[in-house]
Design a protein around this motif. Structure first.
Motif, PDB file in Angstrom:
ATOM      1  N   GLY A  97      -4.747 -53.753  11.093  1.00 55.36           N
ATOM      2  CA  GLY A  97      -5.552 -52.671  11.641  1.00 55.36           C
ATOM      3  C   GLY A  97      -4.824 -51.773  12.618  1.00 55.36           C
ATOM      4  N   THR A  98      -3.737 -52.275  13.232  1.00 53.16           N
ATOM      5  CA  THR A  98      -2.984 -51.474  14.195  1.00 53.16           C
ATOM      6  C   THR A  98      -1.498 -51.734  14.009  1.00 53.16           C
ATOM      7  OG1 THR A  98      -2.883 -53.129  15.970  1.00 53.16           O
ATOM      8  CG2 THR A  98      -4.858 -51.723  15.878  1.00 53.16           C
ATOM      9  N   SER A  99      -0.684 -50.833  14.484  1.00 51.73           N
ATOM     10  CA  SER A  99       0.762 -51.020  14.427  1.00 51.73           C
ATOM     11  C   SER A  99       1.187 -52.247  15.218  1.00 51.73           C
ATOM     12  CB  SER A  99       1.480 -49.782  14.960  1.00 51.73           C
ATOM     13  OG  SER A  99       1.362 -48.697  14.060  1.00 51.73           O
ATOM     14  N   ASP A 100       0.520 -52.489  16.339  1.00 55.83           N
ATOM     15  CA  ASP A 100       0.857 -53.669  17.143  1.00 55.83           C
ATOM     16  C   ASP A 100       0.644 -54.951  16.363  1.00 55.83           C
ATOM     17  OD1 ASP A 100       1.423 -51.956  19.178  1.00 55.83           O
ATOM     18  OD2 ASP A 100      -0.407 -52.328  20.311  1.00 55.83           O
ATOM     19  N   THR A 104       3.550 -57.771  15.381  1.00 52.21           N
ATOM     20  CA  THR A 104       3.418 -59.194  15.683  1.00 52.21           C
ATOM     21  C   THR A 104       3.573 -60.039  14.426  1.00 52.21           C
ATOM     22  OG1 THR A 104       1.955 -58.744  17.561  1.00 52.21           O
ATOM     23  CG2 THR A 104       1.880 -60.968  16.629  1.00 52.21           C
ATOM     24  N   LEU A 105       2.947 -59.615  13.351  1.00 57.41           N
ATOM     25  CA  LEU A 105       3.023 -60.368  12.104  1.00 57.41           C
ATOM     26  C   LEU A 105       4.434 -60.330  11.504  1.00 57.41           C
ATOM     27  CD1 LEU A 105      -0.367 -59.231  10.543  1.00 57.41           C
ATOM     28  CD2 LEU A 105       0.212 -61.542  11.302  1.00 57.41           C
ATOM     29  N   THR A 108       6.929 -62.965  12.697  1.00 58.08           N
ATOM     30  CA  THR A 108       6.805 -64.344  12.227  1.00 58.08           C
ATOM     31  C   THR A 108       7.777 -64.646  11.100  1.00 58.08           C
ATOM     32  OG1 THR A 108       5.132 -63.867  10.520  1.00 58.08           O
ATOM     33  CG2 THR A 108       4.340 -64.268  12.773  1.00 58.08           C
ATOM     34  N   GLY A 109       8.288 -63.619  10.444  1.00 61.44           N
ATOM     35  CA  GLY A 109       9.193 -63.822   9.326  1.00 61.44           C
ATOM     36  C   GLY A 109       8.500 -64.220   8.037  1.00 61.44           C
ATOM     37  N   GLN A 110       7.179 -64.168   8.022  1.00 65.38           N
ATOM     38  CA  GLN A 110       6.414 -64.596   6.847  1.00 65.38           C
ATOM     39  C   GLN A 110       6.173 -63.469   5.849  1.00 65.38           C
ATOM     40  OE1 GLN A 110       2.788 -66.487   8.169  1.00 65.38           O
ATOM     41  NE2 GLN A 110       3.855 -67.752   9.689  1.00 65.38           N
ATOM     42  N   TYR A 111       6.537 -62.251   6.224  1.00 69.81           N
ATOM     43  CA  TYR A 111       6.243 -61.100   5.368  1.00 69.81           C
ATOM     44  C   TYR A 111       7.538 -60.401   4.966  1.00 69.81           C
ATOM     45  CZ  TYR A 111       1.619 -62.181   6.995  1.00 69.81           C
ATOM     46  OH  TYR A 111       0.456 -62.849   7.269  1.00 69.81           O
ATOM     47  N   LEU A 124      10.565 -51.882  15.120  1.00 70.00           N
ATOM     48  CA  LEU A 124      10.982 -52.864  14.121  1.00 70.00           C
ATOM     49  C   LEU A 124      12.495 -52.849  13.939  1.00 70.00           C
ATOM     50  CD1 LEU A 124       8.195 -52.295  11.447  1.00 70.00           C
ATOM     51  CD2 LEU A 124       8.583 -54.407  12.719  1.00 70.00           C
ATOM     52  N   ILE A 125      13.072 -51.668  13.977  1.00 62.49           N
ATOM     53  CA  ILE A 125      14.525 -51.553  13.838  1.00 62.49           C
ATOM     54  C   ILE A 125      15.220 -52.149  15.051  1.00 62.49           C
ATOM     55  CG2 ILE A 125      16.459 -49.930  13.677  1.00 62.49           C
ATOM     56  CD1 ILE A 125      14.516 -48.011  12.195  1.00 62.49           C
ATOM     57  N   ALA A 126      14.775 -51.764  16.245  1.00 58.20           N
ATOM     58  CA  ALA A 126      15.430 -52.192  17.476  1.00 58.20           C
ATOM     59  C   ALA A 126      15.350 -53.694  17.700  1.00 58.20           C
ATOM     60  CB  ALA A 126      14.833 -51.453  18.664  1.00 58.20           C
ATOM     61  N   SER A 127      14.262 -54.293  17.272  1.00 58.22           N
ATOM     62  CA  SER A 127      14.093 -55.735  17.459  1.00 58.22           C
ATOM     63  C   SER A 127      14.846 -56.545  16.416  1.00 58.22           C
ATOM     64  CB  SER A 127      12.604 -56.096  17.392  1.00 58.22           C
ATOM     65  OG  SER A 127      12.072 -55.807  16.102  1.00 58.22           O
TER      66      SER A 127
END
Length: 404
Positions: A97-100, A104-105, A108-111, A124-127
């Motif tokens: 529902g949100t970018s945040d 977070t998801l 987790t490395g699950q996606y 996402l790039i920086a992290s």
């Protein structure tokens, strides 16, 4: 099944983003047509896929509602099942529902793959959670509109980190039977003593601060704002002051498109920010509304499919990106979602033959006037080397103060 909630409601910008070198160059939006990537932004050393291999049999997809429909919401709306039959990759779709929530998801490395808006992609790039994308492995990539490639929200120093999905502008809408004369620009919602006080609506997200900053770019050039996502503290304070002044005039901040539709229909709202598909819904209800893309520009979004650096199904992830960016699937998803498709050939395949004209899908001049959502970071996106800009964490804190 559009974006039902705010693009981001509360976040503290990842510490890694502020530490990832300096950023300069093309900036975060259209505003004159600049299209450079994120300047000298230094991304983590994440390897890029060099070649395709055997399909793993599944792909875990994170998507905005409406981007990966499999017929479960509407039996007549299904472009996921053909993908599964074509590739042998079972698509396991989770909506966010949100970018945040997406960020977070993804951690987790699950996606394997995510549809990221511009207020999330740099994070996402920086992290290190997103891998650079080898576009040479994607047959559909050459057909993507050139003005969506190598932009500040989807690339770093000429390296793409995803495949564009679709895009759109934030528009000004008003009730033609109540608001006279017709507005000519965003001044109508930001002026000090508006004639429609208490009947104004605005988008419910910290990223809306950029709308106020764009207004100041056009009305107070002495502030020196060159990019509405690159605000030093003085510039942020000025934008916040505009929004605090506006706050008592707001009938409701919206994130649910149905609520905005209802507010314009009932007359509880007479003027404010909207999206083209919402305007279409209101007009379909026979409500007399006008819609304007102000000549001095607007904010907007361009979403990007990005692949996880931890993907265990990278071949199926690439297969999905190639498929959804192809003309048929891109036409279906963009038309259902309500945005301009990224693939230039998609316009020949939409059900509504006027769809791409309505959404300006091939209109580069129109697209260049949009300042697309881009994550604010401390390294100024407008290229300033002698200033420190405010990041998204500071914007979130400011948004909380604005709303009270």
């Amino acid at each position: 099944m559009k974006k039902i909630t705010a693009i981001a409601s509360a976040v503290v910008l990842a510490a890694g983003l502020a530490a990832c070198g300096t950023t300069s160059g093309g900036g975060g939006g259209g505003g004159g047509g600049t299209s450079a990537g994120a300047g000298t932004f230094t991304a983590p050393d994440v390897p890029m896929k060099k070649s395709l291999g055997a399909m793993e049999g599944q792909v875990n997809i994170l998507a905005w509602p409406g981007y990966a429909e499999d017929g479960s919401n509407d039996k007549s709306v299904d472009w996921v099942t053909p993908f599964e039959k074509k590739t042998g990759c079972q698509a396991n779709v989770k909506y966010f529902g949100t970018s945040d929530e997406a960020l977070t998801l993804m951690k987790t490395g699950q996606y394997d793959v995510v549809s990221a808006s511009g207020d999330a992609s740099l994070r996402l790039i920086a992290s290190g959670d997103a891998a650079p994308v080898n576009t040479a492995l994607l047959k559909s990539y050459p057909d993507i509109q050139p003005f969506l490639k190598d932009r500040a929200w989807n690339s770093v120093n000429g390296q793409m980190y995803g495949v564009p999905q679709g895009w759109g502008a934030n528009l000004l809408m008003w009730r033609k039977d109540k608001v006279k004369p017709a507005p000519t620009g965003w001044d109508a919602v930001f002026e000090k003593n508006p004639p429609y006080a208490g009947k104004i609506t605005a988008y419910d997200s910290p990223i809306y601060i950029a709308d106020a900053a764009l207004h100041l770019m056009n009305t107070q050039p002495d502030l020196g704002i060159k990019n509405p996502y690159a605000l030093d503290q003085k510039q942020l304070d000025a934008a916040v002051a505009v929004l605090k002044q506006q706050r008592p005039q707001i009938s409701e901040y919206w994130s649910d498109y149905l609520k905005e539709q209802q507010a314009f229909t009932s007359g509880d709202t007479l003027i404010g920010t909207t999206w083209q598909f919402i305007a279409n819904l209101v007009e379909a209800d026979k409500v007399p509304v006008g819609v304007l893309f102000p000549s001095k520009g607007s904010t907007g979004w361009s979403d990007t499919w990005m692949v996880s650096s931890k993907s265990k199904n990278s071949n199926c992830a690439y297969a999905w990106m190639d498929y959804i960016a192809g003309p048929s699937a891109n036409a279906q998803s963009a038309e259902y979602f309500g945005e301009a498709p990224a693939n230039a050939k998609a316009c020949d395949l939409t059900t509504d033959k006027s769809f791409c004209a309505t959404y300006h899908a091939a209109d580069k001049a129109y697209a260049d006037k949009i300042w697309y959502w881009t994550t604010p970071i401390k390294q100024c996106l407008d290229g300033r080397k002698d200033a420190t800009c405010t990041d998204y964490g500071q914007w979130t804190q400011a948004w909380t103060e604005i709303k009270g």
